[in-house]
Motif scaffolding. Structure first.
Motif, mmCIF file in Angstrom:
data_model
loop_
_atom_site.group_PDB
_atom_site.id
_atom_site.type_symbol
_atom_site.label_atom_id
_atom_site.label_comp_id
_atom_site.label_asym_id
_atom_site.label_seq_id
_atom_site.Cartn_x
_atom_site.Cartn_y
_atom_site.Cartn_z
ATOM 1 N N VAL A 197 2.006 -0.492 -11.010
ATOM 2 C CA VAL A 197 2.683 -0.222 -9.739
ATOM 3 C C VAL A 197 2.985 -1.523 -8.995
ATOM 4 C CG1 VAL A 197 2.404 0.812 -7.452
ATOM 5 C CG2 VAL A 197 1.743 2.109 -9.496
ATOM 6 N N PHE A 198 2.043 -2.464 -9.033
ATOM 7 C CA PHE A 198 2.168 -3.683 -8.235
ATOM 8 C C PHE A 198 2.686 -4.877 -9.038
ATOM 9 C CE2 PHE A 198 -1.347 -1.559 -5.741
ATOM 10 C CZ PHE A 198 -0.579 -1.297 -4.628
ATOM 11 N N GLU A 199 3.198 -4.656 -10.239
ATOM 12 C CA GLU A 199 3.539 -5.781 -11.111
ATOM 13 C C GLU A 199 4.633 -6.682 -10.536
ATOM 14 O OE1 GLU A 199 4.856 -4.453 -14.928
ATOM 15 O OE2 GLU A 199 6.302 -3.017 -14.122
ATOM 16 N N THR A 200 5.486 -6.170 -9.656
ATOM 17 C CA THR A 200 6.563 -6.994 -9.090
ATOM 18 C C THR A 200 6.173 -7.622 -7.753
ATOM 19 O OG1 THR A 200 7.586 -5.075 -8.011
ATOM 20 C CG2 THR A 200 8.331 -5.623 -10.241
ATOM 21 N N TYR A 201 4.933 -7.406 -7.314
ATOM 22 C CA TYR A 201 4.477 -7.932 -6.029
ATOM 23 C C TYR A 201 3.486 -9.065 -6.240
ATOM 24 C CZ TYR A 201 6.460 -3.628 -4.117
ATOM 25 O OH TYR A 201 7.312 -2.597 -3.780
ATOM 26 N N ALA A 277 -2.832 5.311 -0.529
ATOM 27 C CA ALA A 277 -1.528 5.786 -0.068
ATOM 28 C C ALA A 277 -0.427 4.809 -0.469
ATOM 29 C CB ALA A 277 -1.544 5.981 1.451
ATOM 30 N N LEU A 278 -0.735 3.516 -0.429
ATOM 31 C CA LEU A 278 0.244 2.503 -0.829
ATOM 32 C C LEU A 278 0.572 2.642 -2.318
ATOM 33 C CD1 LEU A 278 1.844 -0.014 0.126
ATOM 34 C CD2 LEU A 278 -0.117 -1.395 -0.608
ATOM 35 N N LEU A 279 -0.430 2.828 -3.137
ATOM 36 C CA LEU A 279 -0.222 3.032 -4.562
ATOM 37 C C LEU A 279 0.652 4.254 -4.826
ATOM 38 C CD1 LEU A 279 -3.699 2.387 -6.236
ATOM 39 C CD2 LEU A 279 -1.516 1.618 -7.145
ATOM 40 N N LEU A 282 4.426 3.511 -3.490
ATOM 41 C CA LEU A 282 5.217 2.541 -4.249
ATOM 42 C C LEU A 282 5.440 2.979 -5.693
ATOM 43 C CD1 LEU A 282 3.772 -0.873 -3.004
ATOM 44 C CD2 LEU A 282 5.826 0.310 -2.229
ATOM 45 N N GLY A 283 4.475 3.700 -6.247
ATOM 46 C CA GLY A 283 4.602 4.136 -7.635
ATOM 47 C C GLY A 283 5.132 5.541 -7.782
ATOM 48 N N ASP A 284 5.358 6.232 -6.656
ATOM 49 C CA ASP A 284 5.783 7.627 -6.687
ATOM 50 C C ASP A 284 4.884 8.416 -7.642
ATOM 51 O OD1 ASP A 284 7.298 9.842 -5.984
ATOM 52 O OD2 ASP A 284 8.751 9.530 -7.590
ATOM 53 N N VAL A 285 3.569 8.190 -7.518
ATOM 54 C CA VAL A 285 2.590 8.816 -8.404
ATOM 55 C C VAL A 285 2.282 10.218 -7.879
ATOM 56 C CG1 VAL A 285 0.305 8.606 -9.449
ATOM 57 C CG2 VAL A 285 1.595 6.537 -8.857
ATOM 58 N N TRP A 287 0.332 13.456 -6.787
ATOM 59 C CA TRP A 287 -0.999 13.535 -6.199
ATOM 60 C C TRP A 287 -2.033 13.980 -7.231
ATOM 61 C CZ3 TRP A 287 -2.388 11.092 -2.082
ATOM 62 C CH2 TRP A 287 -1.461 10.848 -1.062
ATOM 63 N N SER A 288 -1.659 14.883 -8.117
ATOM 64 C CA SER A 288 -2.602 15.322 -9.145
ATOM 65 C C SER A 288 -3.021 14.147 -10.024
ATOM 66 C CB SER A 288 -1.993 16.434 -9.996
ATOM 67 O OG SER A 288 -0.760 16.018 -10.560
ATOM 68 N N GLU A 289 -2.074 13.257 -10.315
ATOM 69 C CA GLU A 289 -2.377 12.064 -11.105
ATOM 70 C C GLU A 289 -3.267 11.109 -10.319
ATOM 71 O OE1 GLU A 289 -1.986 9.477 -14.506
ATOM 72 O OE2 GLU A 289 -1.592 11.608 -14.176
ATOM 73 N N MET A 290 -3.022 10.969 -9.020
ATOM 74 C CA MET A 290 -3.847 10.103 -8.185
ATOM 75 C C MET A 290 -5.309 10.537 -8.219
ATOM 76 S SD MET A 290 -2.015 7.647 -6.737
ATOM 77 C CE MET A 290 -3.094 7.133 -5.399
ATOM 78 N N TYR A 291 -5.549 11.853 -8.080
ATOM 79 C CA TYR A 291 -6.922 12.345 -8.012
ATOM 80 C C TYR A 291 -7.604 12.380 -9.373
ATOM 81 C CZ TYR A 291 -6.803 13.411 -3.070
ATOM 82 O OH TYR A 291 -6.754 13.296 -1.702
ATOM 83 N N ARG A 292 -6.827 12.275 -10.441
ATOM 84 C CA ARG A 292 -7.431 12.231 -11.765
ATOM 85 C C ARG A 292 -7.601 10.806 -12.273
ATOM 86 N NH1 ARG A 292 -6.046 16.301 -16.824
ATOM 87 N NH2 ARG A 292 -8.030 15.948 -17.868
ATOM 88 N N THR A 293 -6.988 9.842 -11.604
ATOM 89 C CA THR A 293 -7.052 8.447 -12.035
ATOM 90 C C THR A 293 -7.982 7.620 -11.152
ATOM 91 O OG1 THR A 293 -4.785 8.561 -12.868
ATOM 92 C CG2 THR A 293 -5.689 6.368 -12.487
ATOM 93 N N PHE A 294 -7.897 7.827 -9.835
ATOM 94 C CA PHE A 294 -8.628 7.002 -8.873
ATOM 95 C C PHE A 294 -9.728 7.803 -8.183
ATOM 96 C CE2 PHE A 294 -4.190 5.396 -8.949
ATOM 97 C CZ PHE A 294 -4.433 4.160 -9.525
ATOM 98 N N ASN A 295 -10.646 7.083 -7.522
ATOM 99 C CA ASN A 295 -11.701 7.788 -6.788
ATOM 100 C C ASN A 295 -11.219 8.306 -5.434
ATOM 101 O OD1 ASN A 295 -12.268 5.757 -4.602
ATOM 102 N ND2 ASN A 295 -12.913 4.472 -6.322
#
Length: 348
Positions: A197-201, A277-279, A282-285, A287-295
């Motif tokens: 997500v942050f590779e261009t920043y 929220a920033l992730l 910016l990544g248009d991730v 929400w289901s993916e967010m809660y399964r990937t991050f804490n």
């Protein structure tokens, strides 16, 4: 004159210098049960059978993963060792075990004594936070396998719990309450997605919602929950626990539930660090993916009977630990999320 080991890229003297540099940090972690010091072929630990008359040893091993890439980019190596410790000791804590000792393994392209002393200093600090001894480790210099300015770190911890005090989740039932303890950020999971997500920043990028450079938010070390949780366990209220690592809330909490039970989580019940929220934005991730990937701001979860939730939260507050009543155990397997505040809606 023929080749030497040093000509081949392995500097034994530099390795010895690392050992001398880390001795003061290691000494601060020692417990009375530790026999001997650094330099032996194996670490010695004499188990206190008066405290643990029916001991069950609990062990865990882990690494830090691609979070290391950020440490390389920022040339910051003083906290990554804490991550390695946290990923192991928080895991064995889930079963009610007191971490006793930790050993690390460092594989490097080239031994740089100052940098490696910083890494091991972070390991020692993590051990102090967990109350366990750093009783040994290994540094392997592997020229041609790793780049000269790169390394990998892994470790393992051994803990102990009396057999009648093992926490295995078997007493959990529908209606029991989930209590979440906050994370400090991403901890050590989901970094492959975060880096994408942050590779261009730039890691120096200042996002107003973060209030600090991006790299600082991403590199913040994993919290260690050992001391406050061990303080709670004698009360007997804790039925189950989960360390929120890879797989997020979605995959980790169900691991401690008896068959036929699931959970319902109100994601509006706790504060999420702004990095999440920033992730997502910016990544248009999804929400289901967010809660399964991050804490998602919850690093450790306790499960208690409803009548015990207030007393447990109060004990945590007395220990200076924030906590959130974040959901409940329900009949039927799976995880259901609801968040009325953000308009996420519900999903399973």
């Amino acid at each position: 004159m023929g080749y030497s080991y040093r000509d081949a890229g392995v500097d034994i003297q530099a390795g010895n210098e690392v050992v001398e540099r880390i001795k003061p940090a290691v000494a601060r972690t020692l417990r009375p049960e530790v026999l001997g010091g650094l330099g032996g072929f194996g670490g010695l630990f004499k188990l206190d059978l008066s405290k643990y008359p029916n001991p069950v040893l609990v062990s865990g091993t882990d690494g830090v993963g691609t979070k290391l890439r950020l440490a390389f980019q920022m040339n910051r190596h003083d906290s990554i060792g804490q991550d390695a410790v946290a990923m192991c000791v928080n895991d064995i804590l889930v079963q009610g075990a007191e971490p006793l000792y930790f050993l690390d393994y460092l594989a490097v392209g080239k031994v740089e004594p100052k940098r490696l002393a910083e890494v091991v200093g972070g390991v020692a600090r993590g051990c102090e936070m967990a109350g366990c001894a750093l009783i040994g480790g290994e540094t392997a210099e592997m020229p041609g396998f790793y780049a000269e300015d790169e390394y990998d770190i892994a470790g393992f911890s051994v803990g102990v719990v009396n057999e009648d005090r093992l926490i295995d989740g078997s007493k959990i039932q529908a209606g029991d309450i989930l209590i979440g303890l906050p994370s400090s950020g991403l901890h050590s999971n989901g970094y492959s997605l975060a880096r994408k997500v942050f590779e261009t920043y730039s890691l120096d990028e200042q996002f107003p919602e973060l209030g600090e450079p991006l790299g600082e938010a991403l590199l913040r070390p994993t919290r260690i929950y050992v001391k406050p949780i061990l303080s709670l366990l004698p009360g007997g209220e804790i039925l189950g626990m989960a360390h929120i690592t890879g797989g997020g809330l979605t995959d980790n909490i169900p691991r401690v539930l008896p068959k036929g039970l699931g959970i319902r989580i109100d994601t509006s019940s706790w504060e999420r660090p702004p990095i999440f929220a920033l992730l997502q934005r910016l990544g248009d991730v999804a929400w289901s993916e967010m809660y399964r990937t991050f804490n998602m701001g919850i690093g450790f979860v306790l499960i208690v009977h409803p009548e015990d939730k207030d007393s447990v939260c109060q004990k945590l507050d007395d220990l200076g630990e924030r906590s959130y009543i974040m959901g409940s155990v329900v009949t039927g397997e799976g995880v259901a999320y609801e968040d009325g505040n953000s308009g996420i809606g519900s999903w399973k």
